[in-house]
Each structure stands twice: as structure tokens, then as C-alpha cells.
Write a protein that holds these residues in place. Structure first.
Motif, PDB file in Angstrom:
ATOM      1  N   VAL A   1      -4.359   8.639   8.713  1.00 38.93           N
ATOM      2  CA  VAL A   1      -3.021   8.233   9.160  1.00 38.93           C
ATOM      3  C   VAL A   1      -3.135   7.275  10.345  1.00 38.93           C
ATOM      4  O   VAL A   1      -2.458   6.245  10.389  1.00 38.93           O
ATOM      5  CB  VAL A   1      -2.158   9.466   9.510  1.00 38.93           C
ATOM      6  CG1 VAL A   1      -0.882   9.050  10.230  1.00 38.93           C
ATOM      7  CG2 VAL A   1      -1.818  10.254   8.248  1.00 38.93           C
TER       8      VAL A   1
ATOM      9  N   GLN B   1      -3.939   3.726   9.265  1.00 37.03           N
ATOM     10  CA  GLN B   1      -2.774   3.015   8.705  1.00 37.03           C
ATOM     11  C   GLN B   1      -1.760   2.665   9.794  1.00 37.03           C
ATOM     12  O   GLN B   1      -1.179   1.579   9.789  1.00 37.03           O
ATOM     13  CB  GLN B   1      -2.116   3.845   7.601  1.00 37.03           C
ATOM     14  CG  GLN B   1      -2.992   4.095   6.398  1.00 37.03           C
ATOM     15  CD  GLN B   1      -3.421   2.821   5.695  1.00 37.03           C
ATOM     16  OE1 GLN B   1      -2.761   1.788   5.765  1.00 37.03           O
ATOM     17  NE2 GLN B   1      -4.564   2.881   5.029  1.00 37.03           N
TER      18      GLN B   1
ATOM     19  N   MET C   1      -2.388  14.378   4.862  1.00 35.76           N
ATOM     20  CA  MET C   1      -3.511  13.468   5.092  1.00 35.76           C
ATOM     21  C   MET C   1      -4.187  13.819   6.410  1.00 35.76           C
ATOM     22  O   MET C   1      -3.603  14.491   7.259  1.00 35.76           O
ATOM     23  CB  MET C   1      -3.024  12.009   5.158  1.00 35.76           C
ATOM     24  CG  MET C   1      -2.502  11.479   3.848  1.00 35.76           C
ATOM     25  SD  MET C   1      -1.846   9.797   4.003  1.00 35.76           S
ATOM     26  CE  MET C   1      -3.309   8.894   4.490  1.00 35.76           C
TER      27      MET C   1
ATOM     28  N   LYS D   1       4.704   5.263   2.391  1.00 43.33           N
ATOM     29  CA  LYS D   1       5.070   6.653   2.693  1.00 43.33           C
ATOM     30  C   LYS D   1       5.278   6.846   4.186  1.00 43.33           C
ATOM     31  O   LYS D   1       6.223   7.526   4.618  1.00 43.33           O
ATOM     32  CB  LYS D   1       3.992   7.617   2.186  1.00 43.33           C
ATOM     33  CG  LYS D   1       3.951   7.745   0.682  1.00 43.33           C
ATOM     34  CD  LYS D   1       2.800   8.649   0.259  1.00 43.33           C
ATOM     35  CE  LYS D   1       2.646   8.706  -1.245  1.00 43.33           C
ATOM     36  NZ  LYS D   1       1.492   9.531  -1.636  1.00 43.33           N
TER      37      LYS D   1
ATOM     38  N   LEU E   1       2.472  13.974   4.891  1.00 43.97           N
ATOM     39  CA  LEU E   1       1.736  13.251   3.852  1.00 43.97           C
ATOM     40  C   LEU E   1       0.503  13.990   3.357  1.00 43.97           C
ATOM     41  O   LEU E   1      -0.173  13.530   2.441  1.00 43.97           O
ATOM     42  CB  LEU E   1       1.320  11.873   4.366  1.00 43.97           C
ATOM     43  CG  LEU E   1       2.454  10.946   4.804  1.00 43.97           C
ATOM     44  CD1 LEU E   1       1.898   9.603   5.232  1.00 43.97           C
ATOM     45  CD2 LEU E   1       3.495  10.779   3.724  1.00 43.97           C
TER      46      LEU E   1
ATOM     47  N   CYS F   1       0.867  13.458   9.474  1.00 41.91           N
ATOM     48  CA  CYS F   1      -0.252  14.034   8.705  1.00 41.91           C
ATOM     49  C   CYS F   1       0.221  15.200   7.858  1.00 41.91           C
ATOM     50  O   CYS F   1      -0.168  15.344   6.696  1.00 41.91           O
ATOM     51  CB  CYS F   1      -1.360  14.498   9.652  1.00 41.91           C
ATOM     52  SG  CYS F   1      -2.220  13.172  10.492  1.00 41.91           S
TER      53      CYS F   1
ATOM     54  N   ASP G   1       0.849  -1.183   0.000  1.00 43.05           N
ATOM     55  CA  ASP G   1       0.000   0.000   0.000  1.00 43.05           C
ATOM     56  C   ASP G   1       0.892   1.243   0.000  1.00 43.05           C
ATOM     57  O   ASP G   1       1.768   1.382   0.867  1.00 43.05           O
ATOM     58  CB  ASP G   1      -0.898  -0.015   1.245  1.00 43.05           C
ATOM     59  CG  ASP G   1      -1.772   1.201   1.339  1.00 43.05           C
ATOM     60  OD1 ASP G   1      -2.892   1.165   0.795  1.00 43.05           O
ATOM     61  OD2 ASP G   1      -1.332   2.214   1.944  1.00 43.05           O
ATOM     62  N   GLU G   2       0.675   2.138  -0.947  1.00 49.02           N
ATOM     63  CA  GLU G   2       1.533   3.327  -1.079  1.00 49.02           C
ATOM     64  C   GLU G   2       1.509   4.215   0.157  1.00 49.02           C
ATOM     65  O   GLU G   2       2.532   4.781   0.541  1.00 49.02           O
ATOM     66  CB  GLU G   2       1.126   4.129  -2.309  1.00 49.02           C
ATOM     67  CG  GLU G   2       1.485   3.447  -3.608  1.00 49.02           C
ATOM     68  CD  GLU G   2       1.056   4.249  -4.822  1.00 49.02           C
ATOM     69  OE1 GLU G   2       0.963   5.486  -4.740  1.00 49.02           O
ATOM     70  OE2 GLU G   2       0.814   3.618  -5.865  1.00 49.02           O
ATOM     71  N   THR G   3       0.354   4.363   0.773  1.00 47.40           N
ATOM     72  CA  THR G   3       0.270   5.209   1.969  1.00 47.40           C
ATOM     73  C   THR G   3       1.112   4.632   3.092  1.00 47.40           C
ATOM     74  O   THR G   3       1.855   5.361   3.759  1.00 47.40           O
ATOM     75  CB  THR G   3      -1.193   5.365   2.423  1.00 47.40           C
ATOM     76  OG1 THR G   3      -1.928   6.001   1.376  1.00 47.40           O
ATOM     77  CG2 THR G   3      -1.296   6.202   3.688  1.00 47.40           C
ATOM     78  N   ARG G   4       1.015   3.329   3.296  1.00 46.62           N
ATOM     79  CA  ARG G   4       1.823   2.705   4.350  1.00 46.62           C
ATOM     80  C   ARG G   4       3.306   2.816   4.027  1.00 46.62           C
ATOM     81  O   ARG G   4       4.125   3.041   4.923  1.00 46.62           O
ATOM     82  CB  ARG G   4       1.393   1.255   4.557  1.00 46.62           C
ATOM     83  CG  ARG G   4       0.015   1.145   5.182  1.00 46.62           C
ATOM     84  CD  ARG G   4      -0.321  -0.256   5.620  1.00 46.62           C
ATOM     85  NE  ARG G   4      -0.530  -1.181   4.540  1.00 46.62           N
ATOM     86  CZ  ARG G   4      -1.715  -1.449   3.996  1.00 46.62           C
ATOM     87  NH1 ARG G   4      -2.802  -0.846   4.433  1.00 46.62           N
ATOM     88  NH2 ARG G   4      -1.802  -2.334   3.020  1.00 46.62           N
TER      89      ARG G   4
END
Length: 119
Positions: free
Chosen positions: A74, A77, A69, A48, A67, A64, A43-46
Motif C-alpha cells: 500500500v 502505491q 494488502m 481501489k 484492501l 491495508c 492500475d486496479e490497486t491504485r
């Protein structure tokens, strides 16, 4: 090179190699845990978040901000990353600070990055 060049046409089974590998295979529970471990990295968010935490311990608000977000996104994740023992946290007053769980996580993450940069 065409895909056909990678198809093995032999029918010989190398029994000694097969026997050695069968003896060294891990149990089914470990396969499942390992698959789940690597699935978390998909997962790209994880990724990052892990990259940010590879660089520095950070509080949720800092992550936050980095990213761009929401705190809710956040935190969701981070909870998953905590469950899989990839990150750990510590409380300091009202803030919760996150870091990579241990040196193994750092090594896996950095080795993966090194591998994709290799090409």
C-alpha cells in the motif's frame, strides 16, 4: 455494425476546422503530463485506494485492512499517487492519514466511474 462502416472514404480536408484545432492544441509537455496522469489510473490497486479515499480520509493501516494488502504494498502505491499529486497526507502522532489531493481528483475519479456505469 461491421468495422468497415466506420472507415471514412472521403478525401476532403475541412481546413477551417483543422486550423482552429491546430491553434488550440496544447504543448508536448502537457501531453506527456496528461498521459502520465491517466496512466496512474490504469492500475486496479491504485483505483481501489482512490475509491477508498474518495469515501474517507484513512490511515495506511486502515487502507491495508480495507484492501487486505500489506503495509509495504500500500505504501508503494501511495508514494506513486503522492508523486502524481493525486493524494496528500498529513501526520497525526505516529499515524499518517491520506486523502484525495483536491476536488479535481475527486471529480476526475467520480466522472470516470459515472462514465463506466453509464453503459
Amino acid at each position: 455494425m461491421s468495422a468497415g462502416k466506420f472507415i471514412c472514404d472521403c478525401t476532403v480536408v475541412h481546413k477551417e476546422i483543422v486550423d482552429d484545432v491546430k491553434k488550440a492544441m496544447i504543448d508536448m509537455g502537457e501531453y506527456k503530463k496528461l498521459a502520465l496522469f491517466f496512466k496512474v489510473f490504469a492500475d486496479e490497486t491504485r483505483i481501489k485506494i482512490l475509491w477508498a479515499l474518495d469515501l474517507s480520509e484513512m490511515c495506511v493501516c486502515d487502507i491495508c485492512s480495507v484492501l487486505d494488502m500489506t503495509k509495504s504494498a500500500v505504501s508503494h502505491q501511495l508514494a506513486l499517487l503522492r508523486r502524481e499529486h493525486l493524494v496528500k497526507c498529513r501526520r497525526e502522532g505516529k499515524s499518517v492519514y491520506y486523502s484525495l489531493d483536491d476536488e479535481h481528483v475527486k471529480q476526475v475519479f467520480e466522472t470516470g466511474l459515472e462514465h463506466i456505469r453509464h453503459f
